[in-house]
Design an enzyme around this catalytic site. Structure first.
Site, PDB file in Angstrom:
ATOM      1  N   ASP A 127      40.023  40.438  41.578  1.00  0.00           N
ATOM      2  CA  ASP A 127      39.140  42.084  43.161  1.00  0.00           C
ATOM      3  C   ASP A 127      38.055  41.742  43.281  1.00  0.00           C
ATOM      4  O   ASP A 127      36.799  42.083  42.687  1.00  0.00           O
ATOM      5  CB  ASP A 127      38.999  42.641  40.833  1.00  0.00           C
ATOM      6  CG  ASP A 127      38.501  43.925  41.302  1.00  0.00           C
ATOM      7  OD1 ASP A 127      38.255  44.827  42.292  1.00  0.00           O
ATOM      8  OD2 ASP A 127      37.583  44.543  40.388  1.00  0.00           O
ATOM      9  N   HIS A 168      36.976  46.485  49.245  1.00  0.00           N
ATOM     10  CA  HIS A 168      35.267  46.149  48.747  1.00  0.00           C
ATOM     11  C   HIS A 168      35.157  44.438  49.136  1.00  0.00           C
ATOM     12  O   HIS A 168      36.188  43.407  47.972  1.00  0.00           O
ATOM     13  CB  HIS A 168      34.385  46.467  47.649  1.00  0.00           C
ATOM     14  CG  HIS A 168      35.926  46.252  46.143  1.00  0.00           C
ATOM     15  ND1 HIS A 168      35.349  45.408  45.667  1.00  0.00           N
ATOM     16  CD2 HIS A 168      36.926  46.737  45.404  1.00  0.00           C
ATOM     17  CE1 HIS A 168      36.104  44.991  44.623  1.00  0.00           C
ATOM     18  NE2 HIS A 168      36.801  45.934  44.189  1.00  0.00           N
ATOM     19  N   ASP A 222      42.742  47.062  47.326  1.00  0.00           N
ATOM     20  CA  ASP A 222      41.725  47.106  46.267  1.00  0.00           C
ATOM     21  C   ASP A 222      42.829  46.625  44.750  1.00  0.00           C
ATOM     22  O   ASP A 222      43.667  47.690  44.100  1.00  0.00           O
ATOM     23  CB  ASP A 222      40.824  48.462  45.336  1.00  0.00           C
ATOM     24  CG  ASP A 222      39.889  47.815  44.903  1.00  0.00           C
ATOM     25  OD1 ASP A 222      39.627  46.713  44.322  1.00  0.00           O
ATOM     26  OD2 ASP A 222      38.988  48.476  44.544  1.00  0.00           O
ATOM     27  N   HIS A 253      36.727  41.673  36.049  1.00  0.00           N
ATOM     28  CA  HIS A 253      34.921  41.541  35.787  1.00  0.00           C
ATOM     29  C   HIS A 253      35.199  40.654  34.795  1.00  0.00           C
ATOM     30  O   HIS A 253      34.398  41.030  33.899  1.00  0.00           O
ATOM     31  CB  HIS A 253      35.080  42.971  35.574  1.00  0.00           C
ATOM     32  CG  HIS A 253      35.232  43.928  36.400  1.00  0.00           C
ATOM     33  ND1 HIS A 253      35.317  45.292  35.820  1.00  0.00           N
ATOM     34  CD2 HIS A 253      35.081  43.814  37.391  1.00  0.00           C
ATOM     35  CE1 HIS A 253      35.332  46.338  37.132  1.00  0.00           C
ATOM     36  NE2 HIS A 253      35.361  45.604  38.085  1.00  0.00           N
ATOM     37  N   GLU A 274      30.708  47.988  45.328  1.00  0.00           N
ATOM     38  CA  GLU A 274      31.675  49.199  45.532  1.00  0.00           C
ATOM     39  C   GLU A 274      31.132  49.542  43.780  1.00  0.00           C
ATOM     40  O   GLU A 274      32.022  50.278  43.036  1.00  0.00           O
ATOM     41  CB  GLU A 274      33.386  48.695  45.532  1.00  0.00           C
ATOM     42  CG  GLU A 274      34.765  49.417  45.331  1.00  0.00           C
ATOM     43  CD  GLU A 274      35.196  49.282  44.054  1.00  0.00           C
ATOM     44  OE1 GLU A 274      36.054  49.637  43.646  1.00  0.00           O
ATOM     45  OE2 GLU A 274      34.492  48.155  43.484  1.00  0.00           O
ATOM     46  N   GLU A 275      31.473  48.416  43.158  1.00  0.00           N
ATOM     47  CA  GLU A 275      32.001  47.857  41.699  1.00  0.00           C
ATOM     48  C   GLU A 275      30.183  48.991  40.779  1.00  0.00           C
ATOM     49  O   GLU A 275      30.680  49.222  39.432  1.00  0.00           O
ATOM     50  CB  GLU A 275      31.600  46.273  41.482  1.00  0.00           C
ATOM     51  CG  GLU A 275      32.784  45.635  41.689  1.00  0.00           C
ATOM     52  CD  GLU A 275      34.091  45.991  41.221  1.00  0.00           C
ATOM     53  OE1 GLU A 275      34.312  47.036  40.156  1.00  0.00           O
ATOM     54  OE2 GLU A 275      34.430  45.310  41.248  1.00  0.00           O
TER      55      GLU A 275
END
Length: 424
Positions: free
Chosen positions: A237, A219, A299, A376, A271-272
């Protein structure tokens, strides 16, 4: 990493830049949207919401470990943060356009048989596999991670920077294709309510079995759990997964690789916040009858959090193909250790394909709970991997072996001395 199915998230949620502020609809409503979530995640999510003076509604339907419920779109980001903090899932839920889609997802949650007939998993194309694997270079993977994680403050799906990152990747992949007539690169444009950011797809047409399709994806978007105004470099990520796939593309083009089956490389949008990009693409493939014979998801590949080198996600994946991937590791990556882990509902884009009945696998960087703790956040940078992409090399090589042995085909250009192997 992690989440599926598209659903509307208002653009007003993530306004951080002047360009986006001008473009957003200031009169937009905080709409109600439908999600599906693992029943094991409901209570941790509710506790996180209660701690902030909010409540999640009761589920409309539950079955076999999956629940459907209606939430406000402004709550999706908070829900994603709760799933990451409490259960180490990203986002751990799947967003849907309609109630009917959400209820259908609950009813279909136990479907284990792929829609397509499983092909024979043979490992007999060693010359091609070794040719592709031998060309993988750490420096190229590192360069792509650096470009994706530093050129833009965030690759968030509904900010201009996320759109710009998709356009950059399309240009990069187009350059790598080098004018080959059997290779095409295109943006997969989503409705603006699903994702202003497009997905990117590179297709290599198969020579003898063009109607059988092999998909490899990662992603493109990134997120900061603290909110849209915070930096989200997303180096691991999932710039690492996209960079690993980009290196496989580079080597395949450099070696003149011609697959027997059609191969599609995909960088998914959004995606998130619920696997929206991959859900739309997988749904389109199913509705148009595309025979996808295998899907590999990368991922997060560049953080070494466990003693194991590669960890196979066992849930919402195909057991037969997982065995095939484990056999590829044994055959082509001697000394690389592997094990399995469970990831939970809506863990990453492989779930989108699994939910449509296609065989999917996801090799991951670590056991759950031992993966990169900086995702994140603004600290998800290459620094967390000592400034190196070495950990991603084995995933790029595994992806190259997967292509060679599932799509078959041959390379036509001999290995050059400058393609020296830089490690496993």
């Amino acid at each position: 990493m992690r989440t599926t199915k598209f659903g509307a998230v208002a653009l007003l949620l993530m306004c951080a830049t002047p360009a986006f502020a001008e473009a957003k609809d200031k009169g937009a409503q905080d709409k109600e949207v439908w999600i599906t979530i693992g029943t094991d995640a409901q209570e941790p999510a509710r506790a996180a919401f209660r701690a902030q003076g909010q409540e999640l509604p009761a589920p409309a339907r539950e079955k076999d470990g999956v629940a459907a419920l209606r939430v406000r779109e402004s709550q999706l980001e908070k829900l994603a943060e709760a799933m990451h903090d409490k259960l180490n899932r990203c986002a751990g839920f799947i967003s849907h356009d309609t109630e009917a889609q959400a209820l259908a997802a609950v009813e279909g949650s136990t479907s284990a048989q792929p829609l397509q007939t499983l092909i024979a998993y043979t490992i007999d194309n060693g010359t091609t596999a070794n040719s592709l694997m031998s060309g993988v270079l750490e420096s190229n993977i590192r360069s792509t991670i650096t470009s994706l994680s530093t050129t833009w403050t965030t690759r968030r799906y509904n900010l201009q920077s996320g759109i710009d990152a998709a356009n950059w990747l399309k240009s990069r992949w187009t350059t790598l294709a080098n004018g080959r007539t059997d290779v095409s690169v295109a943006l997969f444009t989503h409705p603006s309510t699903v994702s202003p950011q497009p997905s990117v797809i590179l297709t290599i047409q198969g020579t003898t079995l063009p109607n059988e399709v092999v998909v490899l994806g990662g992603h493109l978007d990134s997120i900061n759990g603290s909110g849209s105004s915070y930096s989200a470099p997303g180096a691991d990520d999932d710039a690492s997964g996209v960079a690993s796939l980009t290196e496989v593309i580079r080597v395949a083009m450099a070696k003149g690789y011609k697959p027997a089956r059609t191969v599609k490389f995909m960088a998914y949008a959004a995606e998130e916040i619920g696997l929206r990009g991959s859900a739309a693409i997988a749904s389109q493939h199913k509705s148009t009858g595309v025979n996808v014979v295998g899907v590999l998801q990368l991922d997060m590949t560049n953080y070494r959090g466990s003693s194991y080198d590669i960890v196979m996600v066992s849930d919402y994946t195909n057991a037969a193909q997982n065995t095939f991937v484990r056999n590829l590791i044994t055959q082509y990556l001697p000394g690389v250790t592997a094990t399995s882990t469970t990831c939970g509902y809506g863990c990453s884009d492989h779930a989108s394909w699994h939910n449509q009945g296609y065989p999917a696998s996801m090799p991951f960087e670590a056991l759950m709970g031992q993966d990169n703790p900086y995702i994140h956040t603004s600290s998800d940078t290459l620094t967390q991997s000592a400034g190196s992409a070495q950990n991603s090399v084995k995933f790029a090589k595994l992806a190259a072996a997967y292509v060679a042995e599932l799509a078959k085909g041959t390379t036509t250009i001999a290995l050059q001395p400058t393609d020296a192997d830089t490690g496993r």
